[in-house]
Design a protein around this motif. Structure first.
Motif, PDB file in Angstrom:
ATOM      1  N   LEU A  47      -0.885   2.826  41.647  1.00  0.00           N
ATOM      2  CA  LEU A  47      -0.760   1.811  40.593  1.00  0.00           C
ATOM      3  C   LEU A  47      -0.628   0.627  41.250  1.00  0.00           C
ATOM      4  O   LEU A  47      -1.433  -0.454  40.545  1.00  0.00           O
ATOM      5  CB  LEU A  47       0.795   1.933  40.168  1.00  0.00           C
ATOM      6  N   ALA A  48      -0.731   0.282  42.597  1.00  0.00           N
ATOM      7  CA  ALA A  48      -0.886  -1.239  43.042  1.00  0.00           C
ATOM      8  C   ALA A  48      -2.519  -1.343  43.093  1.00  0.00           C
ATOM      9  O   ALA A  48      -2.926  -2.488  43.004  1.00  0.00           O
ATOM     10  CB  ALA A  48      -0.296  -1.156  44.584  1.00  0.00           C
ATOM     11  N   ARG A  49      -3.431  -0.323  43.666  1.00  0.00           N
ATOM     12  CA  ARG A  49      -4.785  -0.299  43.542  1.00  0.00           C
ATOM     13  C   ARG A  49      -5.365  -0.577  42.274  1.00  0.00           C
ATOM     14  O   ARG A  49      -6.230  -1.404  41.860  1.00  0.00           O
ATOM     15  CB  ARG A  49      -5.285   0.801  44.257  1.00  0.00           C
ATOM     16  N   LYS A  50      -4.840   0.022  41.204  1.00  0.00           N
ATOM     17  CA  LYS A  50      -5.330  -0.195  39.922  1.00  0.00           C
ATOM     18  C   LYS A  50      -4.908  -1.549  39.418  1.00  0.00           C
ATOM     19  O   LYS A  50      -5.688  -2.322  38.590  1.00  0.00           O
ATOM     20  CB  LYS A  50      -4.564   0.771  38.897  1.00  0.00           C
ATOM     21  N   ALA A  51      -3.744  -2.113  39.656  1.00  0.00           N
ATOM     22  CA  ALA A  51      -3.201  -3.473  38.977  1.00  0.00           C
ATOM     23  C   ALA A  51      -4.145  -4.561  40.009  1.00  0.00           C
ATOM     24  O   ALA A  51      -4.775  -5.502  39.528  1.00  0.00           O
ATOM     25  CB  ALA A  51      -1.778  -3.823  39.831  1.00  0.00           C
ATOM     26  N   TYR A  52      -4.602  -4.183  41.393  1.00  0.00           N
ATOM     27  CA  TYR A  52      -5.556  -5.154  42.058  1.00  0.00           C
ATOM     28  C   TYR A  52      -6.974  -5.155  41.467  1.00  0.00           C
ATOM     29  O   TYR A  52      -7.449  -6.138  41.238  1.00  0.00           O
ATOM     30  CB  TYR A  52      -5.520  -4.562  43.495  1.00  0.00           C
ATOM     31  N   LYS A  53      -7.450  -3.876  41.019  1.00  0.00           N
ATOM     32  CA  LYS A  53      -8.733  -3.834  40.420  1.00  0.00           C
ATOM     33  C   LYS A  53      -8.753  -4.643  39.247  1.00  0.00           C
ATOM     34  O   LYS A  53      -9.825  -5.418  38.670  1.00  0.00           O
ATOM     35  CB  LYS A  53      -9.150  -2.464  40.268  1.00  0.00           C
ATOM     36  N   GLU A  54      -7.926  -4.464  38.565  1.00  0.00           N
ATOM     37  CA  GLU A  54      -7.625  -5.131  37.060  1.00  0.00           C
ATOM     38  C   GLU A  54      -7.677  -6.817  37.358  1.00  0.00           C
ATOM     39  O   GLU A  54      -8.303  -7.576  36.716  1.00  0.00           O
ATOM     40  CB  GLU A  54      -6.381  -4.699  36.375  1.00  0.00           C
ATOM     41  N   LEU A  55      -6.652  -6.983  38.484  1.00  0.00           N
ATOM     42  CA  LEU A  55      -6.736  -8.567  38.690  1.00  0.00           C
ATOM     43  C   LEU A  55      -8.134  -9.119  39.108  1.00  0.00           C
ATOM     44  O   LEU A  55      -8.339 -10.146  38.798  1.00  0.00           O
ATOM     45  CB  LEU A  55      -5.572  -8.716  39.804  1.00  0.00           C
ATOM     46  N   CYS A  56      -8.802  -8.350  39.965  1.00  0.00           N
ATOM     47  CA  CYS A  56     -10.016  -8.794  40.314  1.00  0.00           C
ATOM     48  C   CYS A  56     -11.060  -8.759  39.248  1.00  0.00           C
ATOM     49  O   CYS A  56     -11.770  -9.668  39.196  1.00  0.00           O
ATOM     50  CB  CYS A  56     -10.669  -7.610  41.367  1.00  0.00           C
TER      51      CYS A  56
END
Length: 153
Positions: free
Chosen positions: A3-12
């Motif tokens: 979930l943290a990686r998914k949130a990071y990719k979305e933020l990027c």
């Protein structure tokens, strides 16, 4: 972790979208500025051209007026001399013929100067090129020389 990686990719992804939008906006603003600058330069050059033509026309008109006045003064002086000479010598007929010829020449010159004034106004109104104006003037002088060979231009 997922979930943290998914949130990071979305933020990027959002950051890249915002950056791309900002770069596009800056590019459009730059293009708009260049187009406006080009348009302003064109308007200014046309304005300068108009003012230069206007100044040239006024100068030409003033020149023609001055020349006309001077030629009239010279002609009157010459006429006075001829009248006195005719009285003194008694050759009234010869002087009369010469004066008539001069009056005809002066009348013709006056008509020519009036035509030149009209011509100047037409140039101003129609914005003819200098080459075509010069060609017209040369043709007029040739016609004058052919129609009145006794006239000195």
């Amino acid at each position: 972790m997922h979930l943290a990686r998914k949130a990071y990719k979305e933020l990027c992804s959002f950051a890249v979208s915002i950056q791309a939008g900002m770069r596009g906006m800056v590019a459009r603003d730059e293009l708009r500025f260049r187009r406006q600058t080009k348009a302003v330069i064109i308007v200014q050059s046309h304005c300068r051209k108009y003012l230069a033509c206007l100044h040239y026309t006024k100068l030409k008109k003033a020149t023609i007026t001055t020349q006309c006045a001077w030629r009239g003064k010279v002609a009157r002086r010459e006429l006075k001399k001829l009248k006195m000479a005719a009285r003194e010598t008694g050759a009234l007929q010869a002087a009369k013929n010469k004066l008539e010829k001069q009056v005809e020449e002066l009348t013709w010159r006056l008509q020519l100067e009036k035509r030149m004034r009209v011509w100047i106004m037409r140039i101003t109104l129609s914005n003819l090129s200098h080459e075509s104006c010069a060609q017209w003037w040369i043709n007029l002088l040739l016609k004058m020389r052919n129609s009145r060979p006794w006239l000195v231009l």
